[in-house]
Write an enzyme that holds these catalytic residues in place. Structure first.
Site, short mmCIF file in Angstrom:
data_model
loop_
_atom_site.label_atom_id
_atom_site.label_comp_id
_atom_site.label_asym_id
_atom_site.label_seq_id
_atom_site.Cartn_x
_atom_site.Cartn_y
_atom_site.Cartn_z
N THR A 32 0.82 -1.22 0.00
CA THR A 32 0.00 0.00 0.00
C THR A 32 0.85 1.27 0.00
O THR A 32 0.30 2.37 -0.14
CB THR A 32 -0.94 0.04 1.23
OG1 THR A 32 -0.15 -0.22 2.40
CG2 THR A 32 -2.05 -0.99 1.12
N GLY A 82 5.35 2.86 -0.15
CA GLY A 82 6.80 2.64 -0.07
C GLY A 82 7.36 1.57 -0.98
O GLY A 82 7.02 1.48 -2.17
N TYR A 86 13.53 -2.92 17.05
CA TYR A 86 13.45 -2.93 15.58
C TYR A 86 14.66 -3.68 15.01
O TYR A 86 14.52 -4.55 14.14
CB TYR A 86 13.36 -1.52 15.01
CG TYR A 86 13.35 -1.53 13.49
CD1 TYR A 86 12.25 -2.04 12.80
CD2 TYR A 86 14.43 -1.06 12.74
CE1 TYR A 86 12.24 -2.10 11.40
CE2 TYR A 86 14.43 -1.10 11.36
CZ TYR A 86 13.33 -1.62 10.69
OH TYR A 86 13.32 -1.68 9.31
N PRO A 104 18.04 -2.67 2.78
CA PRO A 104 18.27 -1.26 2.48
C PRO A 104 18.80 -0.46 3.67
O PRO A 104 18.51 -0.77 4.82
CB PRO A 104 16.87 -0.74 2.09
CG PRO A 104 15.98 -1.94 2.01
CD PRO A 104 16.61 -2.99 2.88
N GLY A 105 19.53 0.61 3.34
CA GLY A 105 19.79 1.69 4.29
C GLY A 105 18.59 2.63 4.27
O GLY A 105 17.45 2.19 4.03
N VAL A 149 15.66 4.72 3.31
CA VAL A 149 14.78 4.88 2.14
C VAL A 149 13.66 5.84 2.56
O VAL A 149 13.01 5.61 3.59
CB VAL A 149 14.14 3.54 1.74
CG1 VAL A 149 13.43 3.67 0.39
CG2 VAL A 149 15.16 2.41 1.71
P1 NDP Z 1 6.08 1.95 4.48
O1 NDP Z 1 5.57 2.34 5.83
O2 NDP Z 1 5.94 2.91 3.37
O3 NDP Z 1 5.43 0.55 4.03
C1 NDP Z 1 5.18 -0.48 4.95
C2 NDP Z 1 4.16 -1.44 4.35
O4 NDP Z 1 3.95 -2.51 5.28
C3 NDP Z 1 2.81 -0.78 4.12
O5 NDP Z 1 2.28 -1.20 2.87
C4 NDP Z 1 1.96 -1.31 5.25
O6 NDP Z 1 0.61 -1.44 4.82
C5 NDP Z 1 2.56 -2.71 5.46
N1 NDP Z 1 2.26 -3.22 6.78
C6 NDP Z 1 2.71 -2.74 7.97
N2 NDP Z 1 2.16 -3.44 8.98
C7 NDP Z 1 1.34 -4.37 8.41
C8 NDP Z 1 0.49 -5.38 8.92
N3 NDP Z 1 0.36 -5.59 10.24
N4 NDP Z 1 -0.21 -6.14 8.06
C9 NDP Z 1 -0.10 -5.94 6.73
N5 NDP Z 1 0.70 -5.01 6.18
C10 NDP Z 1 1.41 -4.24 7.01
O7 NDP Z 1 7.61 1.58 4.72
P2 NDP Z 1 8.74 0.95 3.77
O8 NDP Z 1 8.26 0.78 2.39
O9 NDP Z 1 9.97 1.73 4.01
O10 NDP Z 1 8.93 -0.46 4.48
C11 NDP Z 1 8.89 -1.69 3.78
C12 NDP Z 1 9.89 -2.65 4.41
O11 NDP Z 1 11.20 -2.12 4.23
C13 NDP Z 1 9.73 -2.85 5.91
O12 NDP Z 1 9.90 -4.23 6.20
C14 NDP Z 1 10.86 -2.03 6.51
O13 NDP Z 1 11.28 -2.54 7.75
C15 NDP Z 1 11.91 -2.20 5.44
N6 NDP Z 1 12.99 -1.21 5.42
C16 NDP Z 1 12.70 0.12 5.29
C17 NDP Z 1 13.73 1.04 5.27
C18 NDP Z 1 13.51 2.50 5.19
O14 NDP Z 1 14.44 3.28 5.47
N7 NDP Z 1 12.34 2.97 4.79
C19 NDP Z 1 15.13 0.60 5.35
C20 NDP Z 1 15.30 -0.81 5.51
C21 NDP Z 1 14.26 -1.68 5.52
P3 NDP Z 1 -0.69 -1.06 5.69
O15 NDP Z 1 -0.32 0.06 6.61
O16 NDP Z 1 -1.70 -0.68 4.64
O17 NDP Z 1 -1.04 -2.32 6.39
C1 8X3 Z 2 15.28 0.98 8.34
C2 8X3 Z 2 16.64 1.56 8.37
O1 8X3 Z 2 18.36 2.66 9.86
O2 8X3 Z 2 16.09 3.44 10.07
O3 8X3 Z 2 15.33 -0.39 8.41
O4 8X3 Z 2 16.72 1.32 10.96
S1 8X3 Z 2 16.96 2.26 9.90
#
Ligand code: NDP
Ligand code: 8X3
Length: 253
Positions: free
Chosen positions: A11, A13, A153, A183-184, A186
């Protein structure tokens, strides 16, 4: 049906960007997330723009009954999943361990670890039945290192790191690749979620340097997914140029 990819957390990212990039590559998609309206809108847009089939399934990955209800009841054509992107995840809060909020801890553990496990158990059995597949887990540099106040986390992403390696050992004999993309920083909704809607704190995370975009990571996911059949890119770390470790970011202002 073409090749089918299931992407959790599509939904926003990284998950949403991965859906677009994989649709461009011709995959039919199952996309999931809790926000139904958002999910439906994205599904319709991708179907229209990329001429692939998209099945939106709105459920909470933390709820095993919901996961089993939606994935267990997939029509047989949709259960032929080639590629699973375990992406749904979040950070909530940034507190020293003694000031941790139990509900925040439980949300992270239940989503990032247990949710990933619930999805993986069902989908890996579909893949075993059909003789192969590919699972890409979205880890993090927080799964390779830790930083102050990142405690729980980081622990959940270290769990994803361990699970990615363990899953590879359990599944390679079934012709299933397991990869991890770490990823770092994002720029997505990640920090708004972590800071519970505090825009100032969320914006500050990405200030003074160019973070990665969700599309940057989606392109890496596509590269990993499209590697030749005999090649498994098992672990990729992707950093912004301005970031040298979880806590070393070169901010210019
Ligand atoms: P966003 O918050 O943009 O996206 C997170 C997604 O996860 C949303 O689509 C959300 O959908 C879904 N989600 C969260 N909780 C639930 C749940 N209980 N059930 C179903 N869906 C869920 O963040 P990102 O795109 O950045 O994150 C995506 C992944 O990347 C994560 O695993 C994050 O830990 C990882 N990551 C992110 C980084 C960053 O810097 N952004 C760096 C490293 C890793 P909805 O709310 O509609 O349920
Ligand atoms: C997300 C990256 O550095 O915010 O996984 O934990 S950080």
């Amino acid at each position: 049906m073409g090749k089918i990819a299931l992407i959790t957390g599509a939904t926003s990212g990284i998950g949403e960007a991965a859906a677009v990039v994989l649709a461009e590559a011709g995959y039919d998609l199952i996309i999931t997330g809790r926000r139904l309206a958002q999910l439906t809108k994205i599904a319709k847009r991708i179907e229209k723009e990329h001429h692939v089939k998209v099945l939106p399934l709105s459920f909470d990955v933390r709820e095993i009954q919901q996961v089993e209800h939606y994935l267990g009841a997939l029509p047989s054509t949709w259960s032929e999943i080639d590629l699973l992107i375990n992406n749904a995840g979040l950070a909530v809060g940034l507190n020293p361990i003694n000031q941790g909020v139990l509900d925040d801890w439980e949300r992270m553990i239940d989503t990032n670890i247990k949710g990933l496990l619930y999805i993986t158990k069902i989908v890996s059995n579909f893949m075993i039945k059909r003789g192969g597949g590919h699972i890409i887990n979205i880890g993090s540099i927080a799964g390779k290192d830790v930083y102050p106040n990142g405690n729980v986390y980081c622990a959940t992403k270290h769990a994803v790191d361990a699970l990615s390696r363990g899953m590879m050992m359990d599944l390679y004999k079934h012709n299933i690749k397991v990869s991890q993309v770490c990823p770092g920083a994002v720029e997505t909704e990640f920090s708004m979620v972590r800071f519970k809607g505090d825009t100032n704190r969320a914006v500050a995370v990405y200030k003074g340097f160019q973070p990665l975009s969700a599309k940057d990571i989606a392109d890496v996911i596509k590269f990993v997914a499209l590697a030749p059949a005999h090649v498994n890119i098992s672990d990729v770390t992707v950093m912004p140029l301005a970031q040298a470790s979880v806590s070393l970011i070169d901010r210019k202002e």
